[in-house]
Design a protein around this motif. Structure first.
Motif, PDB file in Angstrom:
ATOM      1  N   ARG A   3     -22.660 -24.560  24.329  1.00 42.08           N
ATOM      2  CA  ARG A   3     -21.329 -25.167  24.182  1.00 42.08           C
ATOM      3  C   ARG A   3     -20.338 -24.425  25.068  1.00 42.08           C
ATOM      4  O   ARG A   3     -20.302 -23.201  25.087  1.00 42.08           O
ATOM      5  CB  ARG A   3     -20.874 -25.095  22.739  1.00 42.08           C
ATOM      6  CG  ARG A   3     -21.736 -25.973  21.842  1.00 42.08           C
ATOM      7  CD  ARG A   3     -21.368 -25.822  20.413  1.00 42.08           C
ATOM      8  NE  ARG A   3     -19.933 -26.013  20.216  1.00 42.08           N
ATOM      9  CZ  ARG A   3     -19.382 -26.483  19.128  1.00 42.08           C
ATOM     10  NH1 ARG A   3     -20.153 -26.783  18.105  1.00 42.08           N
ATOM     11  NH2 ARG A   3     -18.093 -26.622  19.007  1.00 42.08           N
ATOM     12  N   THR A   4     -19.570 -25.181  25.796  1.00 46.59           N
ATOM     13  CA  THR A   4     -18.553 -24.559  26.634  1.00 46.59           C
ATOM     14  C   THR A   4     -17.292 -24.344  25.797  1.00 46.59           C
ATOM     15  O   THR A   4     -16.951 -25.173  24.957  1.00 46.59           O
ATOM     16  CB  THR A   4     -18.220 -25.454  27.847  1.00 46.59           C
ATOM     17  OG1 THR A   4     -17.747 -26.706  27.366  1.00 46.59           O
ATOM     18  CG2 THR A   4     -19.439 -25.658  28.715  1.00 46.59           C
ATOM     19  N   PRO A   5     -16.635 -23.235  26.002  1.00 45.29           N
ATOM     20  CA  PRO A   5     -15.417 -22.983  25.222  1.00 45.29           C
ATOM     21  C   PRO A   5     -14.310 -23.960  25.628  1.00 45.29           C
ATOM     22  O   PRO A   5     -14.218 -24.383  26.780  1.00 45.29           O
ATOM     23  CB  PRO A   5     -15.043 -21.545  25.576  1.00 45.29           C
ATOM     24  CG  PRO A   5     -15.702 -21.282  26.877  1.00 45.29           C
ATOM     25  CD  PRO A   5     -16.939 -22.146  26.909  1.00 45.29           C
TER      26      PRO A   5
END
Length: 100
Positions: A3-5
């Motif tokens: 998951r990308t921030p």
């Protein structure tokens, strides 16, 4: 999946928090103005069962409190207006396509 921030732009985040503070200020003022309703009221007729009556708050103290809250609300509104004006004028190029 990794998951990308989520990235929130600092300027946009600050502007939203300032607008949240502007929206919250009337409710804060209302709550502060209602505090004197919680203060003890002097009894007109003393109760025979009460041994020690509660000390009453003087009307002058209550009026000074209300005036102080009123003055602080004016100062807070002015300070928030200055901050939101400065933040809003600092990013004239953002949201030029009409989207939020």
């Amino acid at each position: 999946m990794a998951r990308t921030p989520i990235f929130l732009e600092k300027r946009g985040y600050r502007r939203r928090r300032m607008m949240d503070a502007v929206r919250l200020l009337p409710f804060l003022g209302l709550m502060l103005w209602m505090v004197p309703l919680l203060w003890p009221v002097p009894e007109i007729l003393p109760d025979a069962t009460s041994e020690t009556p509660e000390p009453a708050i003087a009307m002058s103290v209550a009026l000074r409190y209300l005036f102080g809250v009123w003055a602080l609300l004016i100062l807070a509104t002015w300070a928030l207006w200055r901050r939101t004006r400065d933040v809003a004028s600092g990013d004239g190029t953002e949201n030029t396509d009409g989207q939020h």
